[in-house]
Write an enzyme that holds these catalytic residues in place. Sequence first.
Site: not given
Ligand code: F6P
Length: 363
Positions: A11, A81, A118, A140, A142, A144, A186
């Site tokens: 992301g 993958r 990650d 990120t 997050d 995490d 997440r």
């Molecule tokens: O990992 C970053 C994040 O924004 C998460 O917090 C969220 O769950 C996910 O990406 C959303 O992904 P996308 O932008 O693909 O919907």
Amino acid sequence: MKKVLITTGGGDCPGLNAVIRGITKRAAKTGEWQVWGSFEAFNGLMEDPPRLMQLNESNTAGIHVQGGTLIGTTNKGNPMRFPVKKADGTIEIENRLPLLIQKIKNQGFDAVINIGGDGSQEISQALFEQGIPVVGVPKTIDNDLSSTDFTFGFQTAVQVASDSLDRLVTTAASHHRVMIMEVMGRNAGWISLYTALSGGAEICLIPEIPYDLEKVIDRIKSRYDDGRGFVNIVIAEGAYAKDGTITSSKGEEGRQAVKLGGVAFTLSQQLKDAGLEADIRETILGHIQRGGTPVAFDRVIASVFGVKAMELVLDRKFGQLVVLRNNDFSSAPIKEAISTYNVVDPSGTLVQAAKGMGMCFGD
Ligand code: F6P
């Protein structure tokens, strides 16, 4: 001239451009390195002809204040993958790592700097194990990724969420409502916890502490009983009730990670089903947490991460991730960083301090 390849994967995240600029500036100082970006993570390099962009001090000038990423990103580009659409419309997953390695070598890259979370760092480690000189940068919102106190992008997401919560507080108070604000993260509750602490929410729900609905209802009722008839709840998208499941939906074709979102409505329905009479409103912040200009802290750490990543390349310290630990910048093995997931410790200082101020976690 030697050549370093930069990729931004997963992301998008505020601070990506500041990292790109930091790397480019540091590389330019050596006078010996060219910097190239692959569009949309490694996908650009895999294409024929490859989609690459040479980065220099003029085309990266001033980009540290811009959100997004100059070279684009994708969360559907994991070469290990890789989703390939077959003639009959079905998707087949292929391991394209050997092909990627060949492309990196054929293009004459002497090092790779992979900026990502990650999933991206798993790719870094796999490339490193196959002999590719790789350095990682932890990205990120997050927060995490382990081995670093903070990833860049997290503080910006928290600032956006905290500003939003401030706005919801006044409308909640005016209408005596229960406001549920859902944030990203997440399976980690960091954005939720920091936002709830920053904005002074009464209830904070995180994946690390599955919530007991009765406890949540008790806390809501106590706010109405003591005369302050409004409640602000911050809930992480990955939170779930003790006897419930995560709220998720099927993502786009080729996407590997489960798509979270909508738990604010799940909780709202649970409260209504349990007979709560107060007016409830739900807000899902979504991608505004990721867009736009990074806050100053993220610009600073992203810029330093960029410089340090290039210095790891110059020192030939590969297989390492740049990290921020105890207010200093260093590096840690990528392998270590991806071996565990950095989640909120329910008995840690932040949760205990929040509880000390009366915040309810539904436990
Ligand atoms: O990992 C970053 C994040 O924004 C998460 O917090 C969220 O769950 C996910 O990406 C959303 O992904 P996308 O932008 O693909 O919907």
